[in-house]
Write a protein that holds these residues in place. Structure first.
Motif, PDB file in Angstrom:
ATOM      1  N   ALA A  54       0.818  -1.213   0.000  1.00 17.44           N
ATOM      2  CA  ALA A  54       0.000   0.000   0.000  1.00 17.44           C
ATOM      3  C   ALA A  54       0.850   1.261   0.000  1.00 17.44           C
ATOM      4  O   ALA A  54       0.413   2.310  -0.485  1.00 17.44           O
ATOM      5  CB  ALA A  54      -0.932   0.003   1.209  1.00 17.44           C
ATOM      6  N   PHE A  55       2.075   1.190   0.527  1.00 16.59           N
ATOM      7  CA  PHE A  55       2.937   2.367   0.590  1.00 16.59           C
ATOM      8  C   PHE A  55       3.289   2.864  -0.812  1.00 16.59           C
ATOM      9  O   PHE A  55       3.530   4.049  -1.017  1.00 16.59           O
ATOM     10  CB  PHE A  55       4.209   2.027   1.356  1.00 16.59           C
ATOM     11  CG  PHE A  55       5.072   3.218   1.693  1.00 16.59           C
ATOM     12  CD1 PHE A  55       4.703   4.097   2.700  1.00 16.59           C
ATOM     13  CD2 PHE A  55       6.251   3.460   1.009  1.00 16.59           C
ATOM     14  CE1 PHE A  55       5.490   5.196   3.016  1.00 16.59           C
ATOM     15  CE2 PHE A  55       7.051   4.554   1.313  1.00 16.59           C
ATOM     16  CZ  PHE A  55       6.663   5.420   2.320  1.00 16.59           C
ATOM     17  N   HIS A  56       3.306   1.963  -1.782  1.00 20.99           N
ATOM     18  CA  HIS A  56       3.691   2.306  -3.147  1.00 20.99           C
ATOM     19  C   HIS A  56       2.523   2.837  -3.978  1.00 20.99           C
ATOM     20  O   HIS A  56       2.742   3.401  -5.047  1.00 20.99           O
ATOM     21  CB  HIS A  56       4.289   1.082  -3.844  1.00 20.99           C
ATOM     22  CG  HIS A  56       5.540   0.586  -3.192  1.00 20.99           C
ATOM     23  ND1 HIS A  56       6.794   0.839  -3.694  1.00 20.99           N
ATOM     24  CD2 HIS A  56       5.736  -0.152  -2.060  1.00 20.99           C
ATOM     25  CE1 HIS A  56       7.704   0.276  -2.921  1.00 20.99           C
ATOM     26  NE2 HIS A  56       7.083  -0.325  -1.917  1.00 20.99           N
ATOM     27  N   SER A  57       1.299   2.611  -3.523  1.00 17.28           N
ATOM     28  CA  SER A  57       0.144   2.986  -4.347  1.00 17.28           C
ATOM     29  C   SER A  57      -0.946   3.686  -3.537  1.00 17.28           C
ATOM     30  O   SER A  57      -2.127   3.557  -3.833  1.00 17.28           O
ATOM     31  CB  SER A  57      -0.443   1.741  -5.023  1.00 17.28           C
ATOM     32  OG  SER A  57      -0.805   0.763  -4.057  1.00 17.28           O
ATOM     33  N   SER A  58      -0.545   4.417  -2.520  1.00 14.93           N
ATOM     34  CA  SER A  58      -1.502   5.156  -1.692  1.00 14.93           C
ATOM     35  C   SER A  58      -1.072   6.613  -1.574  1.00 14.93           C
ATOM     36  O   SER A  58       0.113   6.940  -1.702  1.00 14.93           O
ATOM     37  CB  SER A  58      -1.595   4.547  -0.282  1.00 14.93           C
ATOM     38  OG  SER A  58      -2.074   3.221  -0.312  1.00 14.93           O
ATOM     39  N   ILE A  59      -2.046   7.469  -1.322  1.00  7.94           N
ATOM     40  CA  ILE A  59      -1.742   8.858  -1.006  1.00  7.94           C
ATOM     41  C   ILE A  59      -1.193   8.891   0.416  1.00  7.94           C
ATOM     42  O   ILE A  59      -1.820   8.392   1.345  1.00  7.94           O
ATOM     43  CB  ILE A  59      -2.999   9.740  -1.110  1.00  7.94           C
ATOM     44  CG1 ILE A  59      -3.608   9.630  -2.513  1.00  7.94           C
ATOM     45  CG2 ILE A  59      -2.659  11.179  -0.782  1.00  7.94           C
ATOM     46  CD1 ILE A  59      -2.705  10.085  -3.626  1.00  7.94           C
ATOM     47  N   LEU A  60      -0.013   9.461   0.582  1.00 11.94           N
ATOM     48  CA  LEU A  60       0.646   9.490   1.880  1.00 11.94           C
ATOM     49  C   LEU A  60       0.498  10.867   2.521  1.00 11.94           C
ATOM     50  O   LEU A  60       0.527  11.890   1.835  1.00 11.94           O
ATOM     51  CB  LEU A  60       2.139   9.163   1.717  1.00 11.94           C
ATOM     52  CG  LEU A  60       2.473   7.881   0.953  1.00 11.94           C
ATOM     53  CD1 LEU A  60       3.977   7.779   0.728  1.00 11.94           C
ATOM     54  CD2 LEU A  60       1.955   6.658   1.697  1.00 11.94           C
ATOM     55  N   ASP A  61       0.338  10.878   3.827  1.00  8.13           N
ATOM     56  CA  ASP A  61       0.327  12.128   4.590  1.00  8.13           C
ATOM     57  C   ASP A  61       1.758  12.405   5.040  1.00  8.13           C
ATOM     58  O   ASP A  61       2.243  11.808   6.000  1.00  8.13           O
ATOM     59  CB  ASP A  61      -0.601  12.020   5.799  1.00  8.13           C
ATOM     60  CG  ASP A  61      -2.066  11.939   5.398  1.00  8.13           C
ATOM     61  OD1 ASP A  61      -2.472  12.714   4.525  1.00  8.13           O
ATOM     62  OD2 ASP A  61      -2.791  11.096   5.957  1.00  8.13           O
TER      63      ASP A  61
END
Length: 208
Positions: A54-61
């Motif tokens: 998920a770290f590679h394909s999610s919007i990160l805060d």
């Protein structure tokens, strides 16, 4: 997913080397209307985060010195043989502008497909990820590929996928193949030999 980072003013190979020795990873945030910002991140936290799909394909805060903004992981470099993340690139995200990103494909229901259940077939994953375009709020962590009805000799193409609302596939081909089902060569040969043996056994014996 939340990421903590700190702005850094020192740049160059020597500064990056000192950061890494201190357990930090140099990085950069770019894009949008703001100027690029050089950052440093805790190496161990980043290393373990990179193991999560998920770290590679999610919007990160991304929080930098107490200020938060939305970003996407765009690139990262790792050492050739050490468990060491050398650098990470993040791109700012505008909630009103579509983004172009790759998301992983999750293949489901292979075990109940006719290809596997009835024909002992093998399903080959031709694609492992999909290029998509969507607004940040519509970004899925992955796209599912349902194999429940796949039969031997058939394939699943991009047009067969059910994409989430607001998501469009971006592909160079018109309708690329996503997965195929086939019977192993050895299994085919065994069946052919068995059929030949059965035919010989059933053939009438000529009387001399």
């Amino acid at each position: 997913m939340k990421v903590i980072a700190f702005a850094r003013t020192q740049q160059g190979t020597g500064a990056s080397r000192r950061l890494r020795k201190a357990g930090q990873t140099p990085g950069i945030i770019y894009g949008g209307t703001s100027a690029p910002v050089n950052i440093s991140l805790d190496h161990n936290a980043l290393y373990h985060a990179l193991k999560k799909e998920a770290f590679h394909s999610s919007i990160l805060d991304m929080e930098v010195d107490g200020k938060a903004e939305k970003v996407l992981l765009r690139d990262f470099q790792v050492h050739a043989f050490k468990q060491l993340v050398l650098h990470a690139d993040f791109q700012r995200v505008d909630a009103n502008q579509k983004i172009h990103v790759k998301v992983p494909l999750h293949f489901i229901n292979a075990e109940i497909s006719p290809a596997v259940k009835l024909s002992a077939g093998i399903i080959s994953h031709v694609m492992s990820e999909l290029d998509i375009s969507c607004l940040p709020a519509d970004l899925p962590e992955f796209v599912s590929v349902d194999l429940a009805n796949l039969e031997v000799g058939n394939s699943i193409h991009l047009s067969d996928l059910v994409l989430p609302n607001g998501v469009t596939a971006v592909t160079p081909g018109e309708n690329p193949t996503v997965a195929t089902a086939s019977v192993p060569a050895g299994h085919v040969a065994t069946e052919a030999e068995a059929a030949t043996a059965a035919a010989v056994a059933a053939a009438p014996v000529e009387k001399k």
